[in-house]
Design an enzyme around this catalytic site. Structure first.
Site, short mmCIF file in Angstrom:
data_model
loop_
_atom_site.label_atom_id
_atom_site.label_comp_id
_atom_site.label_asym_id
_atom_site.label_seq_id
_atom_site.Cartn_x
_atom_site.Cartn_y
_atom_site.Cartn_z
N GLY A 129 0.88 -1.22 0.13
CA GLY A 129 -0.03 0.07 0.22
C GLY A 129 0.84 1.19 -0.01
O GLY A 129 1.91 1.41 0.76
N ASP A 131 0.19 4.14 0.81
CA ASP A 131 0.19 4.85 2.34
C ASP A 131 1.24 4.35 3.18
O ASP A 131 1.92 5.36 3.82
CB ASP A 131 -1.23 4.92 2.79
N ASP A 153 -0.62 2.83 11.80
CA ASP A 153 -1.82 3.55 11.21
C ASP A 153 -2.91 2.80 11.37
O ASP A 153 -3.32 1.74 11.19
CB ASP A 153 -1.70 3.55 9.55
N THR A 156 -8.85 2.13 8.35
CA THR A 156 -9.75 1.13 8.16
C THR A 156 -9.33 -0.44 8.45
O THR A 156 -9.87 -1.14 8.82
CB THR A 156 -10.38 1.21 6.68
N THR A 211 -23.77 -5.03 27.08
CA THR A 211 -23.25 -5.76 25.74
C THR A 211 -22.68 -4.53 24.85
O THR A 211 -21.36 -4.98 24.36
CB THR A 211 -24.44 -5.91 24.81
#
Length: 282
Positions: A129, A131, A153, A156, A211
């Protein structure tokens, strides 16, 4: 280099654009113990990172680009260079298409591994990647000469990567990010709800009394534990005590839990893009 310029970090769920007006060259100099570029030339070691004059975050899988025009009102009429680091091919294509219509005179460069002043010691440098690689370029500006570094990092997907003492990118680990893990808990179970992980910018209590609280605890502290263990193992592999740099959404909260060697750098990817272009275009 032409200034101002725009650096764009195109991720899977978010895009960030930064305007850089200039970069001071007074810290550009060689220091013993730095790495080598893809052309086996010395990579300079720097004393600080360039900071964007301003940034524009664009959220979502299909961000709306109409906000870019007003955001660049003060630069209207200027021919601007754009440098894009993307791990999201559809997102990069949409931005490039938008620029071709709305800013047709601007110069757009989509970066690849071969554009970077960085040794990449993995089997397939072209598959890493971008990045992760520009983050390594930035870290080579601020790490101590002759000392390795770990880059975390928290995006996501979470990446935990090792930069060697000589400045080469050695690879690392990839694991699900907080949002991805939260979705998995919801989608692969019958009763667990979808937890809003945007609230995890601060550490939650380890003891969950509901929960959702238990899920937040597991998501956050499980992620911290995984990152901490990977840093320890990568340091063992490196044979020294690496510096630690974090970026990404929950990076600041995680950095505080990793000890004094951990530094949070919010714009490290944008800085790495600009540094890579500065070094290769000198």
């Amino acid at each position: 280099m032409i200034f101002p310029l725009l650096a764009v970090d195109i991720g899977n769920a978010r895009m960030k654009i930064g305007v850089f007006d200039t970069i001071a060259d007074d810290s550009l100099h060689e220091k013993k113990g730095t790495g080598t570029s893809l052309r086996s030339e010395p990579v300079p070691f720097f004393s600080g990172l360039p900071e964007p004059a301003r940034t524009l975050p664009l959220e979502g899988d299909e961000p709306q680009f109409d906000s870019i025009g007003p955001w660049l009102d003060d630069l209207a009429g200027q021919k601007l260079p754009w440098f894009l680091a993307s791990v999201n091919r559809p997102g990069a294509t949409r931005l490039i298409d938008w620029l071709s219509v709305h800013r047709p005179d601007d110069l757009v460069t989509l970066l690849s591994a071969g554009d970077l002043p960085l040794v990449v010691r993995v089997d397939r440098p072209d598959m890493v990647g971008i990045d992760r690689l520009v983050d390594a370029v930035a870290v080579n500006r601020v790490r101590e000469p002759g000392r390795s570094a770990v880059i975390v990092d928290v995006g996501t997907a979470i990446t935990v990567d090792l930069v060697a003492a000589d400045g080469a990118f050695l690879g690392g680990s990839i694991l699900p990010g907080l949002r991805m893990s939260a979705r998995a808990l919801n989608e692969f179970t019958d009763l667990l709800p979808l937890v809003d992980v945007s609230e995890l910018s601060e550490p939650p209590p380890a003891l969950g009394t509901s929960t959702e609280a238990a899920m937040r605890s597991g998501l956050f502290w499980g992620t911290v534990g995984a990152i901490r263990q990977l840093i320890e193992q990568l340091g063992h592999d490196a044979g020294d005590h690496p510096q630690i740099f974090l970026t990404g959404g929950a990076g600041a909260a995680v950095a505080e839990l990793l000890g004094p060697d951990a530094q949070f750098v919010p714009h490290i990817t944008l800085a790495g893009i600009v540094l890579a272009m500065q070094i290769t275009h000198k």
